[in-house]
Design an enzyme around this catalytic site. Structure first.
Site, PDB file in Angstrom:
ATOM      1  N   GLY A   1     -11.017  20.586  43.156  1.00  0.00           N
ATOM      2  CA  GLY A   1     -12.255  21.646  42.202  1.00  0.00           C
ATOM      3  C   GLY A   1     -12.948  22.230  42.525  1.00  0.00           C
TER       4      GLY A   1
ATOM      5  N   ASN B   1     -13.071  25.325  43.430  1.00  0.00           N
ATOM      6  CA  ASN B   1     -13.449  26.861  42.943  1.00  0.00           C
ATOM      7  C   ASN B   1     -12.836  26.400  41.713  1.00  0.00           C
ATOM      8  OD1 ASN B   1     -12.908  29.319  45.178  1.00  0.00           O
ATOM      9  ND2 ASN B   1     -11.437  27.285  45.789  1.00  0.00           N
TER      10      ASN B   1
ATOM     11  N   LEU C   1      -1.312  22.747  44.197  1.00  0.00           N
ATOM     12  CA  LEU C   1      -0.551  23.292  44.817  1.00  0.00           C
ATOM     13  C   LEU C   1       0.952  22.560  45.137  1.00  0.00           C
ATOM     14  CD1 LEU C   1      -2.953  21.435  47.619  1.00  0.00           C
ATOM     15  CD2 LEU C   1      -2.720  23.792  47.445  1.00  0.00           C
ATOM     16  N   LYS C   2       1.458  22.888  43.620  1.00  0.00           N
ATOM     17  CA  LYS C   2       2.432  22.790  43.056  1.00  0.00           C
ATOM     18  C   LYS C   2       3.980  24.454  42.752  1.00  0.00           C
ATOM     19  CE  LYS C   2       4.790  20.296  39.992  1.00  0.00           C
ATOM     20  NZ  LYS C   2       5.877  19.009  40.782  1.00  0.00           N
TER      21      LYS C   2
ATOM     22  N   ASN D   1      -3.774  33.859  41.623  1.00  0.00           N
ATOM     23  CA  ASN D   1      -3.596  32.615  42.603  1.00  0.00           C
ATOM     24  C   ASN D   1      -5.232  33.164  43.613  1.00  0.00           C
ATOM     25  OD1 ASN D   1      -2.831  30.313  44.023  1.00  0.00           O
ATOM     26  ND2 ASN D   1      -2.230  31.253  45.519  1.00  0.00           N
TER      27      ASN D   1
ATOM     28  N   HIS E   1      -5.747  32.343  47.824  1.00  0.00           N
ATOM     29  CA  HIS E   1      -5.266  31.960  49.037  1.00  0.00           C
ATOM     30  C   HIS E   1      -6.292  31.757  49.594  1.00  0.00           C
ATOM     31  CE1 HIS E   1      -2.562  30.532  51.968  1.00  0.00           C
ATOM     32  NE2 HIS E   1      -2.978  31.740  52.098  1.00  0.00           N
TER      33      HIS E   1
ATOM     34  N   ASP F   1       2.744  33.530  46.951  1.00  0.00           N
ATOM     35  CA  ASP F   1       2.074  34.108  48.073  1.00  0.00           C
ATOM     36  C   ASP F   1       2.311  36.330  47.974  1.00  0.00           C
ATOM     37  OD1 ASP F   1      -0.093  32.110  48.190  1.00  0.00           O
ATOM     38  OD2 ASP F   1       1.204  31.655  49.933  1.00  0.00           O
TER      39      ASP F   1
HETATM   40  C1  GAR Z   1      -8.520  26.437  48.342  1.00  0.00           C
HETATM   41  O1  GAR Z   1      -9.471  26.769  49.694  1.00  0.00           O
HETATM   42  C2  GAR Z   1      -7.976  27.402  47.585  1.00  0.00           C
HETATM   43  O2  GAR Z   1      -7.845  28.851  48.838  1.00  0.00           O
HETATM   44  C3  GAR Z   1      -6.464  26.499  48.043  1.00  0.00           C
HETATM   45  O3  GAR Z   1      -6.487  25.120  48.429  1.00  0.00           O
HETATM   46  C4  GAR Z   1      -8.148  24.831  48.920  1.00  0.00           C
HETATM   47  C5  GAR Z   1      -8.642  24.285  47.435  1.00  0.00           C
HETATM   48  O4  GAR Z   1     -10.105  23.207  46.641  1.00  0.00           O
HETATM   49  N1  GAR Z   1      -5.400  27.125  47.950  1.00  0.00           N
HETATM   50  C6  GAR Z   1      -4.321  27.821  48.309  1.00  0.00           C
HETATM   51  O5  GAR Z   1      -4.264  26.914  49.946  1.00  0.00           O
HETATM   52  C7  GAR Z   1      -3.342  28.285  48.127  1.00  0.00           C
HETATM   53  N2  GAR Z   1      -1.881  28.188  48.604  1.00  0.00           N
HETATM   54  P1  GAR Z   1     -10.379  23.373  46.025  1.00  0.00           P
HETATM   55  O6  GAR Z   1     -10.051  22.201  45.485  1.00  0.00           O
HETATM   56  O7  GAR Z   1     -11.698  22.063  46.330  1.00  0.00           O
HETATM   57  O8  GAR Z   1     -10.822  24.425  44.357  1.00  0.00           O
END
Ligand code: GAR
Length: 192
Positions: free
Chosen positions: A13, A15, A83-84, A100, A102, A143
């Site tokens: 988390g 982000n 991630l679901k 989202n 990415h 995506d």
């Molecule tokens: C982040 O880098 C996000 O962009 C990626 O997972 C990470 C989560 O980190 N998302 C994807 O790859 C989606 N396809 P976080 O839990 O520290 O925010």
């Protein structure tokens, strides 16, 4: 009235933290994070929500999530390391209301199976010299929805997937996502 935001997470988390901080500093002012939903009960992101005084919610399944989103009158869903893959029915119920983040410059290194550290492994393996992050609307193609914002990040000679992931987060994700959330929240709040 402020746009009511739900952030969906699966892991650490960072982000989500960037969004919470942006709300505190006033970068996000047209929306308010009212709910953090996780598909994993032990996601550290739920701790971050708790520390910020935001309601955390562990979803059993999509129906359970849909019920909660309706109950909380959510206008905007932000996938921040969620991630679901959401079903087509779910996406249709929130058309142009799900965004989202990415960790690459879409259309590179994206789609089914490209998530988290894997995305950076793919970029290093391919040998690209520039990568970055993309914020986009979610549609039925993984995506594949309309791009809202992108930011490029340089790849260095001695990068590992971990060092690259960190730089993409620091230089792109944590800046880009709050800006995009504010922009979309403002449009929703204005009724657009
Ligand atoms: C982040 O880098 C996000 O962009 C990626 O997972 C990470 C989560 O980190 N998302 C994807 O790859 C989606 N396809 P976080 O839990 O520290 O925010």
């Amino acid at each position: 009235m402020k746009t009511r935001i739900a952030v969906l997470v699966s892991g650490g988390g960072t982000n989500l933290q960037a969004l919470i901080d942006a709300q505190k500093s006033g970068i996000i002012k047209s929306g308010e994070i009212v709910l953090v939903g996780s598909n994993k009960a032990d996601a550290y992101a739920l701790e971050r929500a708790k520390n910020a005084g935001i309601e955390g919610f562990v979803m059993r399944d999509e129906t359970h999530l849909l019920e909660k989103l309706a109950e909380e009158k959510i206008d905007l869903i932000v996938l921040a390391g969620f991630l679901k893959i959401l079903s087509e029915d779910f996406i249709r119920a929130y058309e142009e209301r799900i965004i989202n983040i990415h960790p690459s410059l879409i259309p590179s290194f994206c789609g089914k199976g490209a998530y988290g550290l894997k995305v950076h492994e793919m970029a290093l393996e391919y040998g690209v010299k520039v990568t970055g992050a993309t914020v986009h609307f979610v549609n039925e193609i993984p995506d594949g929805g309309r791009i809202i914002a992108q930011k490029a990040v340089e790849i260095l000679e001695d990068d590992t997937p971990e060092t690259l992931q960190r730089r993409v987060m620091e230089q792109a994700e944590w800046i880009l996502l709050p800006q995009a959330v504010e922009m979309v929240s403002e449009n929703i709040a204005k009724g657009e």
